[in-house]
Design a protein around this motif. Structure first.
Motif, PDB file in Angstrom:
ATOM      1  N   ASN A 222       0.808  -1.230   0.000  1.00 40.93           N
ATOM      2  CA  ASN A 222       0.000   0.000   0.000  1.00 40.93           C
ATOM      3  C   ASN A 222       0.844   1.284   0.000  1.00 40.93           C
ATOM      4  O   ASN A 222       0.294   2.380  -0.046  1.00 40.93           O
ATOM      5  CB  ASN A 222      -1.020  -0.003   1.147  1.00 40.93           C
ATOM      6  CG  ASN A 222      -0.357  -0.093   2.508  1.00 40.93           C
ATOM      7  OD1 ASN A 222       0.872  -0.024   2.619  1.00 40.93           O
ATOM      8  ND2 ASN A 222      -1.168  -0.265   3.540  1.00 40.93           N
ATOM      9  N   LEU A 237      -6.682  -5.525  -6.610  1.00 42.51           N
ATOM     10  CA  LEU A 237      -6.693  -4.229  -7.290  1.00 42.51           C
ATOM     11  C   LEU A 237      -7.474  -4.355  -8.592  1.00 42.51           C
ATOM     12  O   LEU A 237      -7.442  -5.411  -9.244  1.00 42.51           O
ATOM     13  CB  LEU A 237      -5.274  -3.787  -7.656  1.00 42.51           C
ATOM     14  CG  LEU A 237      -4.319  -3.349  -6.539  1.00 42.51           C
ATOM     15  CD1 LEU A 237      -2.898  -3.257  -7.090  1.00 42.51           C
ATOM     16  CD2 LEU A 237      -4.755  -2.006  -5.963  1.00 42.51           C
ATOM     17  N   GLU A 241      -6.510   0.572 -11.300  1.00 44.21           N
ATOM     18  CA  GLU A 241      -5.771   0.977 -10.099  1.00 44.21           C
ATOM     19  C   GLU A 241      -4.324   0.487 -10.210  1.00 44.21           C
ATOM     20  O   GLU A 241      -3.376   1.230  -9.916  1.00 44.21           O
ATOM     21  CB  GLU A 241      -6.427   0.371  -8.852  1.00 44.21           C
ATOM     22  CG  GLU A 241      -7.807   0.945  -8.563  1.00 44.21           C
ATOM     23  CD  GLU A 241      -8.493   0.220  -7.404  1.00 44.21           C
ATOM     24  OE1 GLU A 241      -9.220   0.891  -6.662  1.00 44.21           O
ATOM     25  OE2 GLU A 241      -8.322  -1.009  -7.248  1.00 44.21           O
ATOM     26  N   ALA A 242      -4.165  -0.748 -10.655  1.00 43.39           N
ATOM     27  CA  ALA A 242      -2.812  -1.315 -10.784  1.00 43.39           C
ATOM     28  C   ALA A 242      -2.018  -0.546 -11.841  1.00 43.39           C
ATOM     29  O   ALA A 242      -0.833  -0.245 -11.659  1.00 43.39           O
ATOM     30  CB  ALA A 242      -2.898  -2.788 -11.152  1.00 43.39           C
ATOM     31  N   THR A 281      -1.186 -10.360  -4.574  1.00 44.99           N
ATOM     32  CA  THR A 281      -2.209  -9.423  -5.078  1.00 44.99           C
ATOM     33  C   THR A 281      -2.833  -9.993  -6.330  1.00 44.99           C
ATOM     34  O   THR A 281      -2.116 -10.464  -7.213  1.00 44.99           O
ATOM     35  CB  THR A 281      -1.549  -8.070  -5.449  1.00 44.99           C
ATOM     36  OG1 THR A 281      -0.856  -7.572  -4.319  1.00 44.99           O
ATOM     37  CG2 THR A 281      -2.580  -7.070  -5.929  1.00 44.99           C
ATOM     38  N   ILE A 283      -5.053  -8.862  -9.613  1.00 52.14           N
ATOM     39  CA  ILE A 283      -5.505  -7.682 -10.358  1.00 52.14           C
ATOM     40  C   ILE A 283      -6.564  -8.162 -11.339  1.00 52.14           C
ATOM     41  O   ILE A 283      -6.292  -9.023 -12.182  1.00 52.14           O
ATOM     42  CB  ILE A 283      -4.320  -7.029 -11.106  1.00 52.14           C
ATOM     43  CG1 ILE A 283      -3.211  -6.663 -10.104  1.00 52.14           C
ATOM     44  CG2 ILE A 283      -4.773  -5.811 -11.897  1.00 52.14           C
ATOM     45  CD1 ILE A 283      -1.879  -6.318 -10.755  1.00 52.14           C
ATOM     46  N   LYS A 293      -6.559   2.250  -1.910  1.00 47.62           N
ATOM     47  CA  LYS A 293      -5.773   1.037  -2.033  1.00 47.62           C
ATOM     48  C   LYS A 293      -4.294   1.248  -1.725  1.00 47.62           C
ATOM     49  O   LYS A 293      -3.703   0.518  -0.963  1.00 47.62           O
ATOM     50  CB  LYS A 293      -5.905   0.473  -3.460  1.00 47.62           C
ATOM     51  CG  LYS A 293      -7.299  -0.018  -3.815  1.00 47.62           C
ATOM     52  CD  LYS A 293      -7.657  -1.250  -3.027  1.00 47.62           C
ATOM     53  CE  LYS A 293      -8.979  -1.901  -3.399  1.00 47.62           C
ATOM     54  NZ  LYS A 293      -9.174  -2.244  -4.785  1.00 47.62           N
TER      55      LYS A 293
END
Ligand code: ADP
Ligand code: ASP
Ligand code: MG
Length: 433
Positions: A222, A237, A241-242, A281, A283, A293
């Motif tokens: 984060n 994510l 966002e990624a 994570t 995505i 995020k």
């Protein structure tokens, strides 16, 4: 499955990668060069460019010693040791031979391509020595970029699929990340860190079930773990966002890598080779509301402000300004406007002098170097009130040069001095998480 430099950074790590790959069904494995190798190759090319053959030779000699040691530690049979050593010897001989010719950028690109060529051959030989049926695919036969340096997923699919189909009995395919052929048929690359991009292009081209990026940390954190203590992994994510985090400095992902995966609807997982059971994570296209995020920072930013009372409220002013940047192939990251001027930020300063000279025709120009973009990513849609004030409040003691909000629903960005970066990232983590 893509494994980065640290993940294949030693014979021991290469063995661990094989154990991880073995747990999967038929897969394509994309490898980076062993950690440090690409940097060394860049240094070798730089020495050749400066006609310093002696220093280039010394570095090649050091690299050769390291790799020959790896060969001794990686394989158990003399036959595979000899076969791999012979192959590596041809690479080192080639690297030495470049010193005989006048240096060209083309030679430089050939030099930096050797890291991935070595790691993939070493790994393929190891897999096969272990009795795992594995085929080495030459990325230069299917990974191409056009005149604008863009790859095409459909071209990759057309060239790669028949190569896969030709080996129905192969369990695994290994190929080089990063390297490609360019429009002129020369060896080129997808920019530093580009192995992630290779993996995502292949995953999209073949409609893979998942694209796994295996690295040295348990997913996207984060905040930047190199700068802030006690950062936490973000378990999910959205593609956008990624993409924004990667673009604005989260080094774990190459900035362009999210796009092909998103277009093909293939999820991307970020996983830790050192801790394979960690959740990491994922995505994908799920967007979680009311969550911030992560925070990222991008260094080496230059801010340019043009103030023009003459141009005040005139139509076409912004076009004229942006056209100058277009002419010099320089993309703009942030823009803010006021009644009298425009501020923009760029990270490529190759043409800064020419850009400034042209901008001066329209007004007074100010340039600030050594700036940094701080980007906060999450649900920042306008209806989700309260977050922006929380974020700006966290930065209350930091001088802010520009703020950009509303360009997307996922991002608010601040331009600050690089000297304030650490304080800003820490303050944001404290306030938001
Ligand atoms: P690889 O060689 O596997 O491609 P990279 O060094 O390119 O690995 O990327 C992983 C590194 O990215 C981590 O070791 C970490 O220091 C850095 N990093 C920067 N920002 C982040 C972030 N937000 N989350 C996780 N890692 C990050
Ligand atoms: N080996 C290349 C680099 O160091 C590509 C990569 O690792 O992604 O930039
Ligand atoms: Mg990387």
């Amino acid at each position: 499955m893509k494994f980065g430099g640290t993940s294949v950074g030693s014979p021991q790590r290469m063995k661990e990668v094989a154990r991880l790959v073995e747990q999967n069904d038929r897969s394509i494995v994309v490898l980076s060069a062993m950690s440090g190798t690409t940097n060394t190759l860049v240094e070798i090319a730089d020495y050749y460019a400066k006609s310093n053959r002696e220093s280039a030779n010394a570095l090649i000699g050091k690299l050769r010693t390291t790799y020959m040691n790896h060969v001794r530690n990686l394989y158990s049979t003399e036959e595979v040791k000899a076969k791999t050593a012979d192959f590596l010897e041809t690479i080192f001989t080639t690297l030495l031979s470049y010193g005989k010719d006048a240096y060209t950028p083309r030679i430089g690109r050939e030099i930096v391509s050797k890291g991935e060529i070595m790691s993939t051959t070493m790994m393929t030989n190891y897999f096969n020595e272990q009795g795992i049926k594995t085929v080495l695919l030459n990325a230069l036969e299917f990974m191409e970029i056009d005149a604008d340096k863009e790859p095409s997923v459909s071209n990759i699919a057309t060239k790669l699929q028949p190569k896969i189909d030709a080996y129905p009995d192969a369990q695994y395919f290994i190929t080089q990340g990063f390297i490609c052929l360019n429009h002129d048929g020369e060896v080129d690359n997808l920019q530093r860190g580009g192995s992630d991009y290779t993996a995502s292009l292949i995953g999209a081209a073949l409609r893979a079930e998942v694209i796994e990026i295996w690295t040295d940390i348990d997913g996207m954190h984060n905040n930047d773990p190199r700068v802030v203590e006690n950062t936490q992994p973000v378990h999910q994510l959205h593609f956008e966002e990624a993409a924004e985090l990667a673009y604005f400095g989260a080094k774990i992902l190459h900035p362009t890598c999210v796009l092909p995966a998103k277009a093909a609807g293939v999820p991307v997982k970020l996983l830790n080779t050192m801790d394979p059971t960690a959740e990491g994570t994922v995505i994908n296209s799920i967007f979680r509301e009311k969550e911030i995020k992560a925070i990222a920072a991008k260094d080496n930013i230059t801010a340019i402000k043009i103030v023009s009372s003459r141009m005040l409220l005139q139509t076409g002013f912004l076009r004229k300004v942006f056209e100058i940047f277009e002419t010099y192939h320089t993309s703009i990251d942030m823009v803010t406007t006021s009644e009298v001027g425009v501020s923009m930020s760029i990270d490529n300063t190759d043409y800064l002098a020419s850009i400034v000279a042209e901008l001066k025709k329209y007004g007074t120009v100010e340039v600030d170097r050594n700036m940094c973009i701080i980007c906060v990513v999450g649900d920042l849609i306008a209806d989700n009130v309260g977050y922006e004030s929380k974020i700006t409040n966290a930065l209350r003691n930091i001088p802010i040069r520009m703020i950009s909000y509303g360009g997307s629903n996922h991002n608010i960005s601040f331009l600050i001095s690089e000297n304030d970066k650490q304080a800003a990232l820490q303050a944001l983590s404290k306030e938001i998480f």
